[in-house]
Design a protein around this motif. Structure first.
Motif, PDB file in Angstrom:
ATOM      1  N   UNK A 120       0.913  -1.261  -0.070  1.00  0.00           N
ATOM      2  CA  UNK A 120      -0.142   0.040   0.085  1.00  0.00           C
ATOM      3  C   UNK A 120       0.855   1.365   0.033  1.00  0.00           C
ATOM      4  N   UNK A 121       1.843   1.364   0.899  1.00  0.00           N
ATOM      5  CA  UNK A 121       2.889   2.308   0.826  1.00  0.00           C
ATOM      6  C   UNK A 121       3.480   2.718  -0.578  1.00  0.00           C
ATOM      7  N   UNK A 122       4.033   1.512  -1.057  1.00  0.00           N
ATOM      8  CA  UNK A 122       4.550   1.738  -2.329  1.00  0.00           C
ATOM      9  C   UNK A 122       3.815   2.154  -3.387  1.00  0.00           C
ATOM     10  N   UNK A 123       2.276   1.688  -3.407  1.00  0.00           N
ATOM     11  CA  UNK A 123       1.406   2.418  -4.567  1.00  0.00           C
ATOM     12  C   UNK A 123       1.049   3.730  -4.158  1.00  0.00           C
ATOM     13  N   UNK A 124       1.047   4.302  -2.815  1.00  0.00           N
ATOM     14  CA  UNK A 124       0.692   5.666  -2.479  1.00  0.00           C
ATOM     15  C   UNK A 124       1.554   6.666  -3.271  1.00  0.00           C
ATOM     16  N   UNK A 125       2.681   6.274  -3.470  1.00  0.00           N
ATOM     17  CA  UNK A 125       3.603   7.395  -4.055  1.00  0.00           C
ATOM     18  C   UNK A 125       3.231   7.876  -5.294  1.00  0.00           C
ATOM     19  N   UNK A 126       2.449   7.459  -6.097  1.00  0.00           N
ATOM     20  CA  UNK A 126       1.800   7.919  -7.458  1.00  0.00           C
ATOM     21  C   UNK A 126       0.461   8.702  -7.128  1.00  0.00           C
ATOM     22  N   UNK A 127       0.025   8.756  -5.879  1.00  0.00           N
ATOM     23  CA  UNK A 127      -1.556   9.375  -5.815  1.00  0.00           C
ATOM     24  C   UNK A 127      -1.121  10.651  -5.028  1.00  0.00           C
TER      25      UNK A 127
END
Length: 420
Positions: A120-127
């Motif tokens: 989740x933390x990794x994917x958050x970088x693009x939001x």
């Protein structure tokens, strides 16, 4: 490439974490493994800027308890403590700025939770998230906590400013956290106005308020809010609610992609192209502006399949999307029409610039070398272009198809533009 750092001395735990990482996380993530404190220092010094999150054991054989957590925290790395049991030190470590959570190894599904949280933390970088609150204190607190979750943050002091930010399209905002009582425009009015444009599959809205009456919550939900956070909030509550709502948005996106995108290349499919292009052409037709429809086809594609096999043919098709995207603007519409044929729709471009762009695409393919293992594959494309003032996408495609046929007929690796 973003990286997840695992600091853990147990080979069994490391292997279990690696298995779960492979299940949860895509190929664009690299896993770094440190089995002791010394290795952790070396990896952090080498990859600090690329490490999105760390899963860290509190006890390592070559250092004191909790020192590895202090290490990742000191480098600003979001950290999930993954340990066998809580200790007196546990509560102190949880107060560190970059520590996200404590996960006990003895808890059922602890490995699943730790890895899914890291993912989740990794994917958050693009939001990007918009925080709307008239309290400067709360805006700063939300900003700090959400940045710890690796989200990009924009803030507004009231609903009117927030609405202006959304209207400007300066940011690709996927989520809004909005307070209720604000001057100029309150949270419920803001949500109501936004929902006229942004549906729940593209924008998640979380209401935040110190009011705890049922009527306030009900009014938020009726206006279009997806969730509710009560002030004062805890970091754990914020993290869980943010994660759950982002997961929902991602599920919406996956469902839309299944309908709108080509499975092999990830480009838009023929159905979506017709749906999106009709509106674009109608808009430009009202303004009496020409648009461009270009059909691109791989030359002698059958020989690639016959010589190297269909697996290599699929790679060659995917390479077409990469090459075209490297030449066009992000706003241009690109789709795979089927087989080895692709279509581009361009607006706000002159005839002269169209000629230059299409020649650039042709030459880029001519010079491009596709390397697959020991093979080096080269191929060209033919391009047929319609530069027209038309209000019918089918007519534009027919004209570009005819131009493509002429390009093939006169020897391939050509660009033919019909602008009459």
């Amino acid at each position: 490439m973003k990286k997840i750092l695992i600091i853990e001395d147990s080979k069994v735990i490391v292997n279990l974490l690696k298995i779960k990482v492979d299940e949860y996380i895509g190929e664009d993530i690299e896993l770094l493994i440190a089995i002791n404190y010394k290795d952790a220092i070396q990896l952090i010094n080498q990859y600090t800027r690329d490490i999105a999150v760390a899963i860290v054991d509190m006890n390592l054989p070559d250092t004191t308890e909790g020192k590895a957590v202090v290490l990742t925290n000191s480098h600003g790395i979001p950290t999930i403590i993954f340990s066998g049991a809580e200790s007196r030190l546990h509560e102190k470590l949880m107060q560190l700025n970059n520590v996200l959570d404590f996960v006990s190894k003895n808890t059922p599904n602890s490995i699943d939770y730790a890895v899914s949280f890291a993912n989740r933390i990794v994917r958050n970088c693009k939001y990007t998230v918009l925080v709307v609150d008239d309290s400067k204190l709360y805006r700063e607190r939300f900003k700090k906590d959400l940045e710890l979750l690796h989200l990009n943050i924009v803030t507004a002091k009231d609903g009117e400013e927030a609405y202006g930010i959304m209207q400007s399209n300066r940011y690709e905002i996927i989520m809004i956290l909005t307070d209720y009582n604000m001057p100029k425009m309150d949270g419920i009015e803001l949500i109501s106005k936004l929902r006229q444009t942004y549906k729940k599959d593209s924008l998640s809205i979380l209401a935040i308020s110190s009011n705890d009456d049922v009527e306030t919550l009900t009014n938020f939900i009726k206006a279009g809010a997806d969730d509710y956070i009560h002030k004062p909030y805890s970091f754990d509550e914020l993290s869980v609610r943010i994660g759950a709502n982002l997961n929902t948005i991602e599920l919406f996106k996956k469902a839309n992609d299944l309908v709108n995108k080509d499975f092999l290349t990830g480009a838009y499919n023929r159905r979506y192209f017709f749906e999106a292009s009709s509106a674009i052409i109608a808009k430009n037709s009202r303004k009496e502006l020409a648009v461009v429809v270009a059909m691109i086809d791989i030359d002698k594609f059958k020989s690639i399949n016959d010589t190297y096999g269909h697996d290599i043919g699929d790679i060659a098709i995917k390479e077409v999307i990469r090459v075209i995207k490297s030449c066009i603007r992000a706003s241009d519409l690109l789709a795979r029409f089927g087989g080895e044929e692709f279509c581009i729709l361009l607006e706000d471009i002159s005839l002269d610039d169209t000629k230059k762009l299409m020649e650039k695409i042709r030459v880029t393919f001519e010079k491009n070398e596709l390397k697959v293992d020991d093979l080096i594959i080269k191929y060209t494309v033919s391009i047929g272009v319609a530069f027209k003032l038309r209000n019918n996408i089918n007519e534009m495609i027919k004209i570009s198809d005819e131009a493509l046929y002429k390009a093939k007929e006169i020897g391939r690796n050509k660009v033919i533009i019909n602008s009459k």
